[in-house]
Design an enzyme around this catalytic site. Structure first.
Site, PDB file in Angstrom:
ATOM      1  N   ASP B  92       0.816  -1.360   0.057  1.00 50.09           N
ATOM      2  CA  ASP B  92      -0.002   0.135   0.045  1.00 50.09           C
ATOM      3  C   ASP B  92       1.034   1.211   0.053  1.00 50.09           C
ATOM      4  OD1 ASP B  92       1.127   0.436   2.587  1.00 50.09           O
ATOM      5  OD2 ASP B  92      -0.885  -0.395   3.545  1.00 50.09           O
ATOM      6  N   PHE B  96      -2.735   5.367   4.207  1.00 49.80           N
ATOM      7  CA  PHE B  96      -4.050   4.876   5.198  1.00 49.80           C
ATOM      8  C   PHE B  96      -3.646   4.652   6.652  1.00 49.80           C
ATOM      9  CE2 PHE B  96      -6.916   2.125   7.392  1.00 49.80           C
ATOM     10  CZ  PHE B  96      -8.230   2.543   6.887  1.00 49.80           C
ATOM     11  N   ASP B 268      -8.054  -7.496   0.147  1.00 50.21           N
ATOM     12  CA  ASP B 268      -6.987  -7.716   1.303  1.00 50.21           C
ATOM     13  C   ASP B 268      -8.010  -7.421   2.392  1.00 50.21           C
ATOM     14  OD1 ASP B 268      -6.801  -4.720   0.608  1.00 50.21           O
ATOM     15  OD2 ASP B 268      -5.933  -5.151   2.637  1.00 50.21           O
ATOM     16  N   CYS B 306     -12.446 -29.213   5.588  1.00 53.03           N
ATOM     17  CA  CYS B 306     -11.216 -28.134   5.465  1.00 53.03           C
ATOM     18  C   CYS B 306     -10.172 -28.977   5.460  1.00 53.03           C
ATOM     19  CB  CYS B 306     -11.426 -27.227   6.433  1.00 53.03           C
ATOM     20  SG  CYS B 306      -9.964 -26.109   6.270  1.00 53.03           S
ATOM     21  N   CYS B 308      -7.012 -27.773   5.639  1.00 50.42           N
ATOM     22  CA  CYS B 308      -5.715 -26.999   6.126  1.00 50.42           C
ATOM     23  C   CYS B 308      -5.070 -27.942   7.173  1.00 50.42           C
ATOM     24  CB  CYS B 308      -6.264 -25.635   6.640  1.00 50.42           C
ATOM     25  SG  CYS B 308      -6.773 -25.858   8.345  1.00 50.42           S
ATOM     26  N   CYS B 311      -6.916 -28.323  10.552  1.00 56.26           N
ATOM     27  CA  CYS B 311      -8.143 -29.255  10.387  1.00 56.26           C
ATOM     28  C   CYS B 311      -8.001 -30.498  10.232  1.00 56.26           C
ATOM     29  CB  CYS B 311      -9.214 -28.755   9.314  1.00 56.26           C
ATOM     30  SG  CYS B 311     -10.165 -27.419  10.068  1.00 56.26           S
ATOM     31  N   HIS B 337      -5.847 -21.853   9.830  1.00 46.34           N
ATOM     32  CA  HIS B 337      -7.254 -22.109   9.011  1.00 46.34           C
ATOM     33  C   HIS B 337      -7.985 -20.817   8.556  1.00 46.34           C
ATOM     34  CE1 HIS B 337     -11.007 -23.878   9.058  1.00 46.34           C
ATOM     35  NE2 HIS B 337     -11.598 -22.828   9.511  1.00 46.34           N
TER      36      HIS B 337
END
Lengths: 371, 371
Positions: B92, B96, B268, B306, B308, B311, B337
């Protein structure tokens, strides 16, 4: 299920290389056991421990008894499945934490009454309950409940603690023998402060109870280094050579190398993991404090000769940045490096013993230290 | 070096699947980009991000400029080598955070003067310095310095911000064009608050500057969800279809699916990573709060469907225990996760678009939500 075999006895020292067989696989000794207090070696996964070469880890009975507790762990039939660690686990008895962490610990004939450091709830830890808890934790090696004295302990206090420790060891052994599940081994713990007479008495009485292995407790509790080594030097030969000999809660790499020389087989210590979280990295050259401004732009890894994940992928500058920024990844990368260092250090000591090169290894260890 | 290609345009909605080519490899859109504020996606390694399916991550210019700063990053020729991430990086502009984190931010003709939130030191961020910083960070996609308005922003305030944003975009583009290293892309950012007239003006003026891609800024700043979607619905078609369209800082899975329908390609958000550290897990069935007593003895993983690492290896009971015990591993396992969930969620949306099944996918998404 449990066995121990000495594979090689060093000629010049009492150092020896061996192998312990457990229900969850072998442990090659001398060995360093990372500490996994609450069902995780802080910040790292089982896979990372294995990649570091760790063969066995330690769990803390006091902590796991209080949380998550029996109901939760039992759903997983023990600590292994709960935390997803498939290798051997050694659990302590809970005694050390009761005396150091819990509130209002009070020794009675039965055991130790204490209040939880988390919520103040009242509990009673006895030799029988300690074995029972270690039973549902389903560790591969259980430890007897013992009473550890601080340093200095007057003869009378150390004698009382040795008496209690023996009484509790007897009750632990009887509970263990009467319990189901003979796949768990039980180690006795020698106490007696820095008093040789008491250490001898403790060792002799425990030998008669025929434990699976023996530990020296009550070392590294504030005494001078010389006295710690003298006490270990005196006590280790009192333990049966055909059983593993475990020095609890020690210590720095230089202490480990000395204690291996004196005949010790097993070690555990929070030093690599705790110091990692405080930004200290162990290397062949000595200890690195990662906050040092010297490392600000250093593109080298902490230890160029180290094969750990951290050293293969990250620089001192990056580790320093993460640590100063309090990034969670900092603690993990430092922990991986330190656990790898300690585990491999003992592995290399073992290889040197087997090749009859331990004296040369020890000499090079001191020559390499720069920091 | 940089290019974008639409591979499939959905028939029923504005949803589309495409691919961005960068100097560090391809990015398949629609895509979710995990946020790596300080040179690490908090608690996880690059290898874990890759295992989660992440193709591109975001770095924060404001944070990395303040620490570790140019001298350190330059030793590594940019952020990629410093943090060991080999894939594409988007940075970025720093704007911000200057407005939200720094102290005493003051807009001048030149740029924004501010004081560091770390040590109070004074700095000036201009369009030129923002591009310069993103230059030594060596990101694959740079963002123009812009001025984001809070909600609600009166027309006059939003108009002033849009004016400044355009002026800065022009200066960013000129700096970018005159700089070496044409492998870095530059995106323009549309502002204008919730005012259609201003959004239109902003989009039209930025289009003329021919950026590599376009972003909608100033969404999810406190406005009602309907208004956010209306503004996106109005603004996205104003951006050139042959360029990637990026919605900054949004949002929940249900927002992402709606915004993809409206034609957005890139997202994002700190939601998956921050909520992971607060004990919230995203699943197909809805959001799990891991501290819930319901999960105390639950041997199931957070999401049985899932794939991942978390999991595949851990239970709700274990994750709850780690989180309540404040074990560092908790934050990592939860983060893995959630990042996996968000990244795969967008990946599955993409596959549905390509197979012309997006409407069905969206319907099933809402049917599956139970919590």
């Amino acid at each position: 299920m449990f066995s121990f075999k000495v594979l090689k006895q060093s000629a010049a020292t009492r150092a020896r290389a061996g192998v312990i067989q457990t229900a969850h696989g072998p442990v090659e000794t001398p060995v360093f056991m990372p500490v996994g207090t609450l069902g995780s070696v802080k910040s790292v996964t089982p896979e990372e421990l294995t990649a570091c070469g760790a063969q066995i880890i330690l769990g803390n009975t006091y902590h796991l008894y209080l949380r998550p507790g029996r109901e939760v762990i039992s759903r997983f039939h023990g600590l292994h499945r709960f935390m997803n660690w498939r290798g051997p686990i050694l659990t302590d008895s809970g005694g050390f934490q009761v005396f150091s962490l819990a509130k209002l610990a009070r020794v009675t004939a039965e055991g130790v009454a204490f209040q939880s450091h988390i919520d103040g709830s009242s509990h009673l830890l006895t030799p029988e309950t300690s074995i029972e808890i270690q039973g549902w934790l389903d560790s591969d090696i259980m430890m007897c409940l013992d009473q550890c004295t601080a340093y200095p302990a007057p003869f009378e206090a150390a004698e009382r603690a040795e008496e209690i420790t023996f009484d509790w060891a007897l009750r632990c052994r009887d509970t263990w023998r009467s319990a189901e599940g003979g796949h768990q081994a039980l180690f006795g713990i020698v106490q007696g402060g820095m008093h040789k007479e008491l250490r001898r008495r403790s060792a002799e009485r425990l030998r008669a109870l025929d434990f699976s292995g023996y530990a020296l407790g009550g070392l590294s509790v504030g005494e001078p280094l010389d006295l710690m080594l003298q006490t270990a030097d005196f006590s280790l030969p009192l333990l049966p050579d055909e059983k593993p000999k475990y020095i609890m809660g020690v210590g720095r790499p230089e202490d480990l190398i000395d204690l291996v020389c004196l005949g010790a087989d097993m070690f555990d210590c929070v030093l690599p993991t705790r110091n990692a979280r405080n930004g200290q990295l162990f290397t062949a050259g000595g200890t690195i404090t990662i906050t040092n401004a010297w490392y600000r732009t250093d593109t080298d890894p902490p230890d160029p000769g180290c094969g750990c994940y951290t050293c293969r992928n990250y620089s001192l500058a990056y580790l320093r940045h993460l640590f100063l920024s309090r990034e969670l990844l900092a603690y993990r990368l430092n922990t991986i490096h330190n656990v790898h260092f300690f585990v491999r250090f003992l592995r290399r000591i073992r290889e040197a013993i087997i090749k009859d090169e331990f004296e040369g290894f020890k000499k090079r260890f001191y020559e390499n230290r720069k920091i």
